[in-house]
Design an enzyme around this catalytic site. Structure first.
Site, PDB file in Angstrom:
ATOM      1  N   GLY A 153      34.141   3.184 -27.635  1.00 44.05           N
ATOM      2  CA  GLY A 153      32.965   3.991 -27.367  1.00 44.05           C
ATOM      3  C   GLY A 153      32.675   4.199 -25.900  1.00 44.05           C
ATOM      4  N   CYS A 154      31.398   4.519 -25.621  1.00 46.20           N
ATOM      5  CA  CYS A 154      30.993   4.955 -24.286  1.00 46.20           C
ATOM      6  C   CYS A 154      31.156   3.879 -23.208  1.00 46.20           C
ATOM      7  CB  CYS A 154      29.539   5.412 -24.315  1.00 46.20           C
ATOM      8  SG  CYS A 154      29.246   6.850 -25.367  1.00 46.20           S
ATOM      9  N   ASN A 155      31.190   2.621 -23.579  1.00 44.40           N
ATOM     10  CA  ASN A 155      31.344   1.554 -22.590  1.00 44.40           C
ATOM     11  C   ASN A 155      32.796   1.345 -22.174  1.00 44.40           C
ATOM     12  OD1 ASN A 155      30.815   0.284 -25.505  1.00 44.40           O
ATOM     13  ND2 ASN A 155      32.481  -0.871 -24.544  1.00 44.40           N
ATOM     14  N   MET A 353      27.359   1.669 -21.294  1.00 45.82           N
ATOM     15  CA  MET A 353      26.749   1.143 -22.508  1.00 45.82           C
ATOM     16  C   MET A 353      27.364   1.834 -23.721  1.00 45.82           C
ATOM     17  SD  MET A 353      24.587   1.851 -19.846  1.00 45.82           S
ATOM     18  CE  MET A 353      23.468   3.175 -20.297  1.00 45.82           C
TER      19      MET A 353
END
Length: 366
Positions: A153-155, A353
């Protein structure tokens, strides 16, 4: 900016433990077509006032997207999962190649200089992975070491940097690249629900590449000093990409409370990052935070006591591109580099995050 003698000694001890990885260059790329939020509302035929408000109050002006094709009646047709996987492959490889070439130009390097390539994506699954496809597409040396980080994901951009910094330290003088390529257009659902509307109002397509090298003090970019992570166990399911039986495809889910959950835990991981360095938050001159969304950025600003100027690049990326997932923080780093305001000795914090729910951080120094 000044630090105490104790902090200087602590950081000196930290950097003597291993070869120091430095940023050598950065490059970005996006998909072919951009749309304003009002344009998207009209194209997608969205009339629900709550969903329209979500789009129009997102602090996003434009995003780059590859929209679904038009049906016979002119409306956009929902794509099957197989079509979305093909879209991901096409867009992620294309953007990834362009971002990588821009990164190498920034670093004054060529394709033949790459010794390790780590590719990050969460918007589709590929076997062979993105790294192999890009090596073939660009004619990179087939002996090039590679890795793929999928589904974090975004992290994940900082997770990749952590791994690649270790590889770089073990191979001084050799060029490594972290490449985040997210075709968020390949992860959309069109079902009219608020769950998908939150996602559809936020994400955009984009790729970003960061070249790193250790053992070369001539490299002008910042050196990586330390990483710190934090998983918010109670919010493991708050951000997820899982199978939607009704849609017969994968679908993102973002809990409405996630901005406040992430914000409330930001201090914990930043304090962990600065622990043992003698640095305080006020010693950090540059903050490069993931462009997760307006509420997420606001929560980080409030909980860390930052100014709007501190997150100017974060909000600028969100405004012009939307949430670019794992590569967002590198778009911000590119803007900071272009701005030319960093000075030798300045400290910076990178923060991403994502699902887990996870906060990743890195401490760097110019």
């Amino acid at each position: 900016m000044t630090t105490s003698i104790a902090s200087a000694e602590a950081l000196s001890a930290l950097t003597e433990l291993t070869e120091i990885t430095r940023f050598a260059g950065v490059g970005t790329a996006v998909s072919a077509t951009s749309y304003s939020q009002p344009e998207l509302l009209e194209i997608l035929g969205i009339r629900d006032p709550k969903i329209r408000s979500l789009f129009l109050n997102s602090a996003i002006d434009r995003r780059f997207l590859a929209l679904p094709p038009e049906g016979r009646d002119g409306t956009r047709v929902a794509e099957a999962q197989g079509d979305l996987l093909e879209k991901h492959k096409k867009i992620a490889v294309d953007m990834g190649c362009r971002a990588l070439e821009a990164c190498l130009k920034s670093a004054g390097a060529t394709l033949s200089d790459i010794r390790h390539l780590c590719c990050v994506t969460s918007t589709g699954f590929l076997t062979p992975g993105l790294s192999a496809l890009i090596i073939r597409e660009l004619g990179i040396d087939p002996h090039c070491s590679r890795a793929d980080i999928v589904g974090m994901g975004c992290n994940a951009g900082l997770n990749a940097l952590n791994v690649v910094a270790g590889w770089s330290a073990a191979h001084p003088g050799e060029l490594a690249v972290v490449l985040c390529s997210e075709a968020c257009s390949a992860a959309y659902a069109l079902d009219g629900t608020m769950r998908t509307a939150v996602v559809n109002s936020l994400f955009g397509d984009g790729s970003a590449a960061l070249a790193v090298v250790s053992g070369d003090g001539r490299v002008p970019g910042p050196r990586v000093l330390k990483f710190a992570s934090y998983i918010i166990i109670d919010a493991v399911d708050a951000m997820r990409y899982d199978w939607d039986r009704d849609q017969d495809r994968f679908s993102f889910f973002l809990d409405p409370q996630i901005p406040y959950v992430v914000g409330a835990h930001a201090e914990i991981v930043v304090d962990k990052l600065l622990s043992g360095t003698g640095l305080r938050r006020s010693d950090i001159g540059h903050w490069l935070v993931h462009s997760g969304g307006k509420k997420v950025i606001d929560a980080i600003v409030v909980n860390l006591g930052l100014s709007r100027h501190d997150v100017r690049h974060t909000t600028g990326v969100l405004r012009e591109y939307g949430n670019l997932s794992s590569g967002s923080f590198l778009f911000s780093y590119e803007r900071l580099t272009d701005e030319g305001v960093t000075r030798p000795g300045d400290y910076g914090v990178l923060m991403t995050m994502g699902p887990g729910s996870t906060i990743e951080t890195a401490l760097v120094q110019w």
